[in-house]
Motif scaffolding. Structure first.
Motif, PDB file in Angstrom:
ATOM      1  N   GLY A  97       0.813  -1.217   0.000  1.00  0.00           N
ATOM      2  CA  GLY A  97       0.000   0.000   0.000  1.00  0.00           C
ATOM      3  C   GLY A  97       0.840   1.256   0.000  1.00  0.00           C
ATOM      4  O   GLY A  97       0.525   2.229  -0.679  1.00  0.00           O
ATOM      5  N   PHE A  98       1.948   1.239   0.752  1.00  0.00           N
ATOM      6  CA  PHE A  98       2.835   2.403   0.782  1.00  0.00           C
ATOM      7  C   PHE A  98       3.469   2.643  -0.581  1.00  0.00           C
ATOM      8  O   PHE A  98       3.519   3.782  -1.069  1.00  0.00           O
ATOM      9  N   VAL A  99       3.960   1.589  -1.206  1.00  0.00           N
ATOM     10  CA  VAL A  99       4.599   1.723  -2.525  1.00  0.00           C
ATOM     11  C   VAL A  99       3.584   2.186  -3.568  1.00  0.00           C
ATOM     12  O   VAL A  99       3.864   3.078  -4.374  1.00  0.00           O
ATOM     13  N   ALA A 100       2.382   1.597  -3.540  1.00  0.00           N
ATOM     14  CA  ALA A 100       1.343   2.008  -4.487  1.00  0.00           C
ATOM     15  C   ALA A 100       0.924   3.458  -4.237  1.00  0.00           C
ATOM     16  O   ALA A 100       0.697   4.219  -5.179  1.00  0.00           O
ATOM     17  N   GLY A 101       0.836   3.842  -2.981  1.00  0.00           N
ATOM     18  CA  GLY A 101       0.489   5.224  -2.653  1.00  0.00           C
ATOM     19  C   GLY A 101       1.546   6.201  -3.119  1.00  0.00           C
ATOM     20  O   GLY A 101       1.236   7.269  -3.654  1.00  0.00           O
ATOM     21  N   ALA A 102       2.808   5.825  -2.939  1.00  0.00           N
ATOM     22  CA  ALA A 102       3.896   6.695  -3.401  1.00  0.00           C
ATOM     23  C   ALA A 102       3.878   6.830  -4.928  1.00  0.00           C
ATOM     24  O   ALA A 102       4.174   7.893  -5.463  1.00  0.00           O
ATOM     25  N   ALA A 103       3.509   5.747  -5.606  1.00  0.00           N
ATOM     26  CA  ALA A 103       3.487   5.779  -7.075  1.00  0.00           C
ATOM     27  C   ALA A 103       2.296   6.556  -7.618  1.00  0.00           C
ATOM     28  O   ALA A 103       2.379   7.130  -8.705  1.00  0.00           O
ATOM     29  N   THR A 104       1.190   6.596  -6.882  1.00  0.00           N
ATOM     30  CA  THR A 104      -0.018   7.242  -7.409  1.00  0.00           C
ATOM     31  C   THR A 104      -0.285   8.626  -6.848  1.00  0.00           C
ATOM     32  O   THR A 104      -1.203   9.297  -7.300  1.00  0.00           O
ATOM     33  N   THR A 105       0.505   9.067  -5.908  1.00  0.00           N
ATOM     34  CA  THR A 105       0.262  10.387  -5.320  1.00  0.00           C
ATOM     35  C   THR A 105       0.475  11.503  -6.343  1.00  0.00           C
ATOM     36  O   THR A 105      -0.324  12.440  -6.422  1.00  0.00           O
ATOM     37  N   GLY A 106       1.528  11.416  -7.128  1.00  0.00           N
ATOM     38  CA  GLY A 106       1.792  12.443  -8.145  1.00  0.00           C
ATOM     39  C   GLY A 106       0.668  12.582  -9.152  1.00  0.00           C
ATOM     40  O   GLY A 106       0.138  13.692  -9.351  1.00  0.00           O
ATOM     41  N   PRO A 107       0.255  11.490  -9.810  1.00  0.00           N
ATOM     42  CA  PRO A 107      -0.851  11.606 -10.762  1.00  0.00           C
ATOM     43  C   PRO A 107      -2.160  12.055 -10.122  1.00  0.00           C
ATOM     44  O   PRO A 107      -2.923  12.807 -10.726  1.00  0.00           O
TER      45      PRO A 107
END
Length: 99
Positions: free
Chosen positions: A47-57
């Motif tokens: 969840g942390f990795v996915a959140g870090a990847a999707t926060t910008g978009p």
């Protein structure tokens, strides 16, 4: 990534982190430090990795939406101002006294 997909993916990543942390805290409270605790840690990390990847978009999607909405509101306001007759906005002052 389309706007709504970025926002949904970011919310899902946050929910996944919450589920993972809940599992870890529950297993800690019950004293079970086996597979369930490892599963909670794995879910939290994913969840942390996915959140870090999707926060910008997702942030960009919110920014673009707010910018476009402001642009539309500005032009709607300008059109409303243009529709007002010019003489309606003029106030004629008259002198009523002497100083």
């Amino acid at each position: 990534m389309p706007r709504i997909a970025a926002i949904i993916a970011n919310a899902a990543a946050g929910l996944l982190q919450l589920i993972g942390v809940t599992i870890m805290l529950t297993t800690r409270a019950t004293g079970d430090t086996g597979t369930a605790s490892t599963t909670g840690l794995a879910l939290t990390t994913i969840g942390f990795v996915a959140g870090a990847a999707t926060t910008g978009p997702a942030a960009r999607a919110f920014y673009v939406w707010a910018r476009d909405r402001g642009y539309r509101l500005y032009h709607e306001h300008m059109a409303q101002d243009a529709a007002i007759p010019p003489e309606a906005s003029v106030v004629h002052l008259t002198r009523t006294g002497t100083h």
